[in-house]
Write a protein that holds these residues in place. Structure first.
Motif, short mmCIF file in Angstrom:
data_model
loop_
_atom_site.label_atom_id
_atom_site.label_comp_id
_atom_site.label_asym_id
_atom_site.label_seq_id
_atom_site.Cartn_x
_atom_site.Cartn_y
_atom_site.Cartn_z
N CYS A 1 20.23 -1.29 14.22
CA CYS A 1 20.86 -0.35 15.14
C CYS A 1 20.21 1.02 14.91
N LYS A 2 19.42 1.46 15.86
CA LYS A 2 18.68 2.70 15.72
C LYS A 2 19.40 3.83 16.44
N LYS A 3 19.39 5.02 15.81
CA LYS A 3 20.03 6.19 16.40
C LYS A 3 19.01 7.29 16.64
N CYS B 1 26.76 -1.72 18.87
CA CYS B 1 25.70 -0.76 18.54
C CYS B 1 25.40 0.16 19.71
N TRP C 1 30.46 3.05 24.14
CA TRP C 1 29.57 2.09 23.49
C TRP C 1 30.10 0.67 23.64
N GLU D 1 26.32 5.91 23.71
CA GLU D 1 26.00 7.33 23.65
C GLU D 1 27.22 8.11 23.19
N ILE E 1 19.06 11.27 17.52
CA ILE E 1 19.98 12.41 17.53
C ILE E 1 19.24 13.66 17.97
N SER F 1 22.49 5.39 20.57
CA SER F 1 22.37 4.27 19.64
C SER F 1 21.90 3.04 20.42
N ILE G 1 23.97 11.74 20.56
CA ILE G 1 23.51 10.58 19.79
C ILE G 1 23.38 9.39 20.73
#
Length: 241
Positions: free
Chosen positions: A220-222, A178, A174, A181, A224, A213, A211
């Protein structure tokens, strides 16, 4: 943040379950029998824990330096069952640092802990486990793992039944803000009623999470995705495989 808090809670619980060398007269008695000085060991990684199903006995782990450099060490492993009162060694397992995987370099060996939950490997036989926790030193590429080995006392000797099985792994890449992966695997071991060469098969359930991101505006969107797989470890030629 929630994950960091959870990791801290787990780490504290593990430390609570393993007495440190500095607090233990029992370990001092064991070292005297082995004719090992405390400064020959990684004292932070020495561990001991009573056996709940044999209250007069404890498991003691002595990690003696095999090699030691500024950013690297390897450890000989002494895994012992001892009498709580006398400190007498009842059962012993030894393996050199060249073959046991107890090494620390860029991926640091952070802790050694004893799991005395009854591993019922066969009818009437309880084993115990030793778990090693490792952590990488790269922030952009985080890495952590846990290895589990299962041991069965057999008189004066201790037999390794499962060696350095990768029970937990976390990897990632990463930007340290943010975007990135991450992959996580957590494997749960249980014993089935079916038998291979006298030992119960081990059912391994592996929970896998991927995950992703991403930064969306100021958030910051995740995303999953997860799945669970199952495999069987069978006892063959003296080891689970």
């Amino acid at each position: 943040m929630k994950r960091c808090i959870a990791c801290l809670i787990i780490a504290l619980s593990l430390l609570a379950g393993n007495s440190s060398y500095g607090q233990s007269a029992l370990v001092a008695k064991v070292l005297a029998q082995l004719q090992i000085e405390s400064n020959q060991c990684n004292e932070e990684l020495i561990a001991e824990k009573p056996l709940p199903y044999h209250k007069e006995l404890s498991v003691v782990v002595i990690p003696k330096y095999n090699e030691k450099e500024e950013e690297f060490f390897s450890l000989d492993s002494y895994i012992l069952v001892v009498n709580n009162q006398s400190g007498k060694i009842i059962s012993k397992y030894f393996e050199e640092g060249t073959t046991n995987g107890w090494t620390s370099d860029a991926v640091r060996l952070e802790s050694i802990f004893i799991d005395t939950a009854p591993y019922k490997v066969k009818a009437g036989v309880n084993a115990f486990a030793i778990k090693l926790a490792f952590r990488g030193s790269s922030n952009p590429n985080p890495y952590s793992s846990e290895l589990i080995s299962i041991f069965e006392p057999r008189g004066a000797k201790i037999k390794c039944l499962l060696k350095n099985f990768d029970s937990e792994t976390s990897t990632g890449e990463w930007d340290m803000h943010c975007a990135g992966e991450f992959n996580e695997e957590v494997k749960t071991l249980s014993f089935s009623k079916t038998v291979s060469q006298g030992y119960y098969n081990i059912i391994v359930k592996n929970k896998i999470r991927h995950i992703v991101s991403t930064k969306v505006n100021d958030d910051c969107k995740k995303k999953i995705t997860s799945k669970t797989t199952t495999k069987i470890l069978r006892f063959k030629n003296g080891m689970y495989q």
